[in-house]
Design a protein around this motif. Structure first.
Motif, mmCIF file in Angstrom:
data_model
loop_
_atom_site.group_PDB
_atom_site.id
_atom_site.type_symbol
_atom_site.label_atom_id
_atom_site.label_comp_id
_atom_site.label_asym_id
_atom_site.label_seq_id
_atom_site.Cartn_x
_atom_site.Cartn_y
_atom_site.Cartn_z
ATOM 1 N N ASP A 144 -30.618 5.684 27.859
ATOM 2 C CA ASP A 144 -29.549 4.641 27.960
ATOM 3 C C ASP A 144 -30.314 3.074 27.993
ATOM 4 N N GLU A 145 -31.477 2.921 27.712
ATOM 5 C CA GLU A 145 -32.181 1.955 27.714
ATOM 6 C C GLU A 145 -32.421 1.007 28.983
ATOM 7 N N GLN A 146 -32.390 1.782 29.964
ATOM 8 C CA GLN A 146 -32.399 1.232 31.353
ATOM 9 C C GLN A 146 -33.895 1.304 31.750
ATOM 10 N N PHE A 147 -34.500 0.270 31.060
ATOM 11 C CA PHE A 147 -36.025 0.319 31.321
ATOM 12 C C PHE A 147 -36.630 0.223 32.637
ATOM 13 N N GLU A 148 -35.761 -0.714 33.464
ATOM 14 C CA GLU A 148 -36.399 -0.875 34.682
ATOM 15 C C GLU A 148 -36.148 0.160 35.702
#
Length: 168
Positions: A144-148
């Motif tokens: 989901d490209e929620q890198f944090e």
């Protein structure tokens, strides 16, 4: 073993009671048990107590009454279970699930089987399950490209593996 009340006859009734966390056992002959209010002629099974059914010596079904359902695999009836407190086969659990659910919940305080296992094995299993959950959440966060969130989960997963001694 002799009766603990009269001491004359052999004990044939053995009662166990849990009082204030302490188990008390009483061994009585049939006569003394009857004097103490124990019905030795028509005992009640645990299944009868939990299912709030009539005792196993109850009257047969009335004429014209609906046929009692049976297990399709072993043909056992619920009334047979009430008499013996034993099921006939694994399929009985599904066949009588509605009737057994309250009994199982009353006896085990849970619908799911937890089982018993040594503490070390249980802890290892719990750590492995936690690591698996964290790994799945990490993959989802990356997808989901929620890198944090992914970085936080990576650190938490690393810490969990370090705590357990598991290789990364």
């Amino acid at each position: 073993m002799r009766c603990e009340s009269c001491g004359d006859e052999d004990a044939s009734v053995h009662l166990t009671q849990l009082l204030n966390g302490e188990m008390k056992k009483l061994h009585l002959c049939k006569d003394c048990a009857s004097k103490h209010g124990v019905n030795v002629d028509d005992p009640v099974s645990l299944a009868d107590l939990f299912l709030k059914a009539e005792p196993s010596g109850s009257a047969p079904p009335r004429a014209g009454a609906k046929e009692e359902p049976r297990c399709p695999h072993c043909h056992m009836r619920m009334s047979d279970f009430r008499k013996s407190s034993r099921l006939g086969c694994p399929a009985c659990y599904e066949s009588f699930s509605a009737e057994l659910a309250p009994l199982i919940l009353g006896l085990h305080k849970s619908q799911a089987h937890a089982g018993k296992m040594p503490e070390g094995i249980r802890l290892t299993r719990d750590v492995r399950e936690r690591s698996d959950r964290l790994s799945a959440r990490l993959k989802a966060a990356i997808a989901d490209e929620q890198f944090e969130e992914a970085a936080r989960l990576r650190d938490e997963l690393k810490q969990a593996r370090d705590d357990s001694g598991e290789d990364a």
